[in-house]
Write an enzyme that holds these catalytic residues in place. Structure first.
Site, PDB file in Angstrom:
ATOM      1  CG  HIS A  13      35.906  47.073  50.338  1.00 47.76           C
ATOM      2  ND1 HIS A  13      37.176  47.572  50.243  1.00 47.76           N
ATOM      3  CD2 HIS A  13      35.203  47.553  49.309  1.00 47.76           C
ATOM      4  CE1 HIS A  13      37.410  48.392  49.273  1.00 47.76           C
ATOM      5  NE2 HIS A  13      36.210  48.227  48.414  1.00 47.76           N
ATOM      6  CB  SER A  15      35.103  47.327  45.433  1.00 47.12           C
ATOM      7  OG  SER A  15      34.425  48.473  46.058  1.00 47.12           O
TER       8      SER A  15
END
Length: 199
Positions: A175, A124
Site C-alpha cells: 500500500h 490494492s
C-alpha cells in the site's frame, strides 16, 4: 455504457480482475493458497530463488475471496472515474501498472528484510498508486479534481492506510509503496492541461 466511453481502461481492468477471479474460484478456489500460487500469487522465495519475477505483475490481478475482490474493485471504480478522464488512458494505465509494481517491489523488499514470507495477491498496491496519483493531482489542480476535494481524498487515503495497519493479513508495504510510486510517477509524467481541468 457511458462509463465505458469515459473510462474504458478502468472498466477493462475491473473486467479482467473479475473474470480472472471467477476462473480461479471455479477451478480450484481463490482462498486455496497453493492454487493461488499456481496462478501467480506473489511469494518471495519463488521470486528470488526461482526467478519468477512475473509474480510481481500477475499477483495484481488475483484476489483472496469475494470480499477482497469487491472492496478493491469498488475503490478502483471510484478512483478511476475521477483520474482516467484527467490524465488520459495511456498515463492512467501506466500509473496503475507501474504503481502496482512499485508497491509489490517494496513489499518484496520488506519481507526479505523481515525474513518472514507470505503468499500475497491483490490489486490494492495499484489502487493505492491511484490514491497517490489523486493526491498529486489535487496539488496540481489546487485542491479539486472532478467532484472530490483535497480533504476528501486525504481522509480516504488516511482511513485506508489506518484500516490496513489495524487489520491482520494486510500487505501495508504494498500500500505504502503503491501510493508513493503513484505520486512520484504523476510528478514525472503528468503536466496540467487547462483543457482537462475540472472544478
Amino acid at each position: 455504457m457511458d462509463g465505458l466511453k469515459k473510462t474504458p481502461v478502468t472498466m477493462i481492468l475491473i473486467a479482467v480482475n473479475v473474470i480472472l477471479f471467477l476462473i480461479v474460484d471455479f477451478t480450484g478456489g481463490t482462498e486455496n493458497t497453493g492454487y493461488m500460487l499456481q496462478w501467480g500469487a506473489s511469494f518471495p522465495p519463488a521470486i528470488i530463488e526461482q526467478g519468477e519475477w512475473y509474480r510481481l505483475f500477475s499477483s495484481m490481478f488475483l484476489h483472496f475471496g469475494i470480499s477482497h475482490l469487491l472492496n478493491n474493485m469498488l475503490l478502483l471504480f471510484v478512483l478511476g472515474q475521477r483520474i482516467e478522464p484527467v490524465v488520459g488512458k495511456l498515463r492512467y494505465l501506466l500509473f496503475y501498472i507501474l504503481g502496482g509494481l512499485a508497491g509489490n517491489w517494496l513489499s518484496l523488499l520488506w519481507e526479505i528484510k523481515k525474513d518472514a514470507y507470505s503468499v500475497s495477491a491483490g490489486a490494492s498496491g495499484a489502487i493505492f498508486a491511484l490514491m497517490g496519483v489523486m493526491i498529486c493531482l489535487m496539488i496540481r489542480h489546487k485542491g479539486h479534481v472532478k467532484d472530490l476535494s483535497a480533504r476528501q481524498v486525504m481522509i480516504m487515503a488516511a482511513l485506508s492506510l489506518y484500516f490496513g495497519f489495524a487489520s491482520q493479513g494486510v500487505d501495508n508495504a504494498a500500500h505504502m509503496g503503491g501510493m508513493l510510486g503513484g505520486f512520484l510517477l504523476t510528478l514525472l509524467l503528468y503536466r496540467r492541461n487547462s483543457a482537462l481541468q475540472t472544478k
